[in-house]
Scaffold this motif. Structure first.
Motif, PDB file in Angstrom:
ATOM      1  N   GLY A 107     -39.549  14.041  12.017  1.00 52.89           N
ATOM      2  CA  GLY A 107     -40.118  15.214  12.688  1.00 52.89           C
ATOM      3  C   GLY A 107     -41.575  14.977  13.034  1.00 52.89           C
ATOM      4  N   SER A 108     -42.319  16.045  13.177  1.00 56.78           N
ATOM      5  CA  SER A 108     -43.748  15.947  13.504  1.00 56.78           C
ATOM      6  C   SER A 108     -44.497  15.332  12.322  1.00 56.78           C
ATOM      7  N   THR A 109     -45.612  14.692  12.631  1.00 51.88           N
ATOM      8  CA  THR A 109     -46.457  14.084  11.602  1.00 51.88           C
ATOM      9  C   THR A 109     -47.831  14.757  11.630  1.00 51.88           C
ATOM     10  N   TRP A 110     -48.693  14.320  10.742  1.00 51.26           N
ATOM     11  CA  TRP A 110     -50.073  14.801  10.697  1.00 51.26           C
ATOM     12  C   TRP A 110     -50.758  14.561  12.046  1.00 51.26           C
ATOM     13  N   TYR A 111     -50.380  13.492  12.747  1.00 55.02           N
ATOM     14  CA  TYR A 111     -51.068  13.061  13.963  1.00 55.02           C
ATOM     15  C   TYR A 111     -50.396  13.447  15.269  1.00 55.02           C
ATOM     16  N   ALA A 112     -49.070  13.684  15.258  1.00 57.07           N
ATOM     17  CA  ALA A 112     -48.351  13.881  16.523  1.00 57.07           C
ATOM     18  C   ALA A 112     -47.176  14.840  16.358  1.00 57.07           C
ATOM     19  N   ASP A 113     -46.894  15.568  17.430  1.00 54.47           N
ATOM     20  CA  ASP A 113     -45.710  16.419  17.466  1.00 54.47           C
ATOM     21  C   ASP A 113     -44.490  15.550  17.768  1.00 54.47           C
ATOM     22  N   ASP A 114     -43.359  15.928  17.196  1.00 60.00           N
ATOM     23  CA  ASP A 114     -42.120  15.198  17.436  1.00 60.00           C
ATOM     24  C   ASP A 114     -41.673  15.420  18.880  1.00 60.00           C
ATOM     25  N   PRO A 115     -41.449  14.348  19.648  1.00 62.90           N
ATOM     26  CA  PRO A 115     -41.039  14.512  21.042  1.00 62.90           C
ATOM     27  C   PRO A 115     -39.574  14.908  21.199  1.00 62.90           C
ATOM     28  N   THR A 172     -41.936  10.323  13.810  1.00 61.92           N
ATOM     29  CA  THR A 172     -41.411  11.042  14.967  1.00 61.92           C
ATOM     30  C   THR A 172     -40.266  10.238  15.574  1.00 61.92           C
ATOM     31  N   ALA A 173     -39.539  10.884  16.463  1.00 62.34           N
ATOM     32  CA  ALA A 173     -38.539  10.183  17.268  1.00 62.34           C
ATOM     33  C   ALA A 173     -39.273   9.261  18.239  1.00 62.34           C
ATOM     34  N   VAL A 174     -38.549   8.293  18.789  1.00 65.39           N
ATOM     35  CA  VAL A 174     -39.137   7.401  19.788  1.00 65.39           C
ATOM     36  C   VAL A 174     -39.252   8.131  21.122  1.00 65.39           C
ATOM     37  N   ALA A 175     -40.251   7.761  21.882  1.00 66.51           N
ATOM     38  CA  ALA A 175     -40.482   8.277  23.230  1.00 66.51           C
ATOM     39  C   ALA A 175     -41.276   7.220  23.984  1.00 66.51           C
ATOM     40  N   HIS A 176     -41.352   7.368  25.304  1.00 68.44           N
ATOM     41  CA  HIS A 176     -42.178   6.413  26.051  1.00 68.44           C
ATOM     42  C   HIS A 176     -43.625   6.489  25.568  1.00 68.44           C
ATOM     43  N   LYS A 177     -44.084   7.707  25.272  1.00 71.39           N
ATOM     44  CA  LYS A 177     -45.427   7.883  24.735  1.00 71.39           C
ATOM     45  C   LYS A 177     -45.395   9.052  23.764  1.00 71.39           C
ATOM     46  N   VAL A 178     -45.976   8.847  22.593  1.00 73.84           N
ATOM     47  CA  VAL A 178     -46.121   9.924  21.620  1.00 73.84           C
ATOM     48  C   VAL A 178     -47.624  10.213  21.516  1.00 73.84           C
ATOM     49  N   PRO A 179     -48.076  11.280  22.188  1.00 71.99           N
ATOM     50  CA  PRO A 179     -49.518  11.576  22.185  1.00 71.99           C
ATOM     51  C   PRO A 179     -50.028  11.934  20.793  1.00 71.99           C
ATOM     52  N   ASN A 233     -44.611   7.733  16.018  1.00 73.12           N
ATOM     53  CA  ASN A 233     -45.781   7.900  15.171  1.00 73.12           C
ATOM     54  C   ASN A 233     -45.341   7.958  13.719  1.00 73.12           C
ATOM     55  N   VAL A 234     -46.032   7.217  12.851  1.00 67.45           N
ATOM     56  CA  VAL A 234     -45.745   7.166  11.419  1.00 67.45           C
ATOM     57  C   VAL A 234     -46.994   7.647  10.681  1.00 67.45           C
ATOM     58  N   ALA A 235     -46.800   8.450   9.634  1.00 63.02           N
ATOM     59  CA  ALA A 235     -47.944   8.935   8.859  1.00 63.02           C
ATOM     60  C   ALA A 235     -47.582   9.002   7.385  1.00 63.02           C
ATOM     61  N   TRP A 236     -48.637   8.917   6.542  1.00 63.39           N
ATOM     62  CA  TRP A 236     -48.476   9.010   5.099  1.00 63.39           C
ATOM     63  C   TRP A 236     -49.794   9.454   4.504  1.00 63.39           C
ATOM     64  N   THR A 237     -49.766   9.803   3.219  1.00 58.74           N
ATOM     65  CA  THR A 237     -51.007  10.100   2.511  1.00 58.74           C
ATOM     66  C   THR A 237     -51.257   8.976   1.519  1.00 58.74           C
ATOM     67  N   HIS A 238     -52.523   8.808   1.152  1.00 59.72           N
ATOM     68  CA  HIS A 238     -52.890   7.751   0.200  1.00 59.72           C
ATOM     69  C   HIS A 238     -53.992   8.230  -0.741  1.00 59.72           C
ATOM     70  N   SER A 239     -53.658   9.286  -1.467  1.00 58.20           N
ATOM     71  CA  SER A 239     -54.623   9.844  -2.409  1.00 58.20           C
ATOM     72  C   SER A 239     -54.518   9.219  -3.792  1.00 58.20           C
ATOM     73  N   GLY A 240     -53.448   8.486  -4.020  1.00 59.42           N
ATOM     74  CA  GLY A 240     -53.235   7.874  -5.324  1.00 59.42           C
ATOM     75  C   GLY A 240     -52.227   8.633  -6.175  1.00 59.42           C
ATOM     76  N   THR A 241     -51.628   9.692  -5.627  1.00 59.44           N
ATOM     77  CA  THR A 241     -50.639  10.475  -6.351  1.00 59.44           C
ATOM     78  C   THR A 241     -49.296   9.737  -6.343  1.00 59.44           C
ATOM     79  N   LYS A 242     -48.905   9.242  -7.529  1.00 63.78           N
ATOM     80  CA  LYS A 242     -47.670   8.454  -7.639  1.00 63.78           C
ATOM     81  C   LYS A 242     -47.605   7.437  -6.498  1.00 63.78           C
ATOM     82  N   ALA A 243     -48.711   6.743  -6.313  1.00 65.98           N
ATOM     83  CA  ALA A 243     -48.872   5.842  -5.174  1.00 65.98           C
ATOM     84  C   ALA A 243     -48.120   4.533  -5.372  1.00 65.98           C
ATOM     85  N   ARG A 244     -47.683   3.994  -4.256  1.00 68.29           N
ATOM     86  CA  ARG A 244     -47.069   2.676  -4.223  1.00 68.29           C
ATOM     87  C   ARG A 244     -47.884   1.824  -3.261  1.00 68.29           C
ATOM     88  N   HIS A 245     -48.314   0.666  -3.743  1.00 68.67           N
ATOM     89  CA  HIS A 245     -49.033  -0.240  -2.847  1.00 68.67           C
ATOM     90  C   HIS A 245     -47.987  -0.993  -2.035  1.00 68.67           C
TER      91      HIS A 245
END
Length: 181
Positions: free
Chosen positions: A104-112, A171-178, A128-140
């Motif tokens: 679906g939508s991410t922190w950076y982009a709406d799902d097309p 997000t899903a794939v699209a020609h461009k994900v703004p 578009n791919v997004a994640w958090t990296h605060s260290g909460t149950k983090a995996r390197h």
């Protein structure tokens, strides 16, 4: 009152369906689509048909990170993608890490949306791919596995980041994900 039989109900339904499908005065040959009017079939882009990389890496406030994946058609022919890439995390030895993917939508982009994206030779699709990296149950995670939509094999690209809970949003794939400003 006499109850209608199953045969009468089926034939009545078929007659109604035919009446709705064929406009009055149109012959059966006119109602059937011709091969020339049907869109040509396009093969799904396989993993071997694509070069997968991060086009852009994204940073942001509140411990968010991400990137724009680029899936470029290197096959020399038209192919298509539809849907969401599969994702997985790997450590430095390419061993899989527990991963959860949220579509679906991410922190950076709406799902097309889940739509067919046709790629001519040399053209690219994005997700578009997004994640958090605060260290909460983090995996390197040193690497990211990317399985194109509709494929069963993946490509591995460098990631080099901490991913909280092993959770990735895509997000899903699209020609461009703004990407949002």
């Amino acid at each position: 009152m006499k109850r209608p039989t199953t045969a009468i109900l089926v034939s009545t339904a078929a007659a109604i369906g035919t009446a709705l499908a064929v406009p009055a005065g149109a012959g059966a040959a006119q109602a059937a689509p011709t091969e020339a009017s049907a869109p040509p079939a396009v093969a799904t882009c396989g993993t071997a048909d694509l070069r997968i990389s991060f086009r852009d890496r994204l940073g942001g406030g509140m411990n968010h990170a991400g990137g724009t994946l680029e899936l470029r058609n290197t096959s020399g022919r038209l192919c298509a993608l539809r849907g969401y890439p599969g994702l997985g995390l790997e450590n430095a030895r390419h061993a899989p890490l527990p991963t959860r993917t949220v579509r679906g939508s991410t922190w950076y982009a709406d799902d097309p949306g889940n739509k067919v994206v046709r790629l001519r030779a040399g053209e690219a699709a994005q997700a578009n791919v997004a994640w958090t990296h605060s260290g909460t149950k983090a995996r390197h995670a040193d690497y990211l596995r990317v399985t194109p939509p509709g494929a069963t094999t993946y490509r591995t690209i460098a990631l080099g980041d901490i991913v909280d809970h092993g959770e990735l949003h895509v997000t899903a794939v699209a020609h461009k994900v703004p990407v949002r400003d």
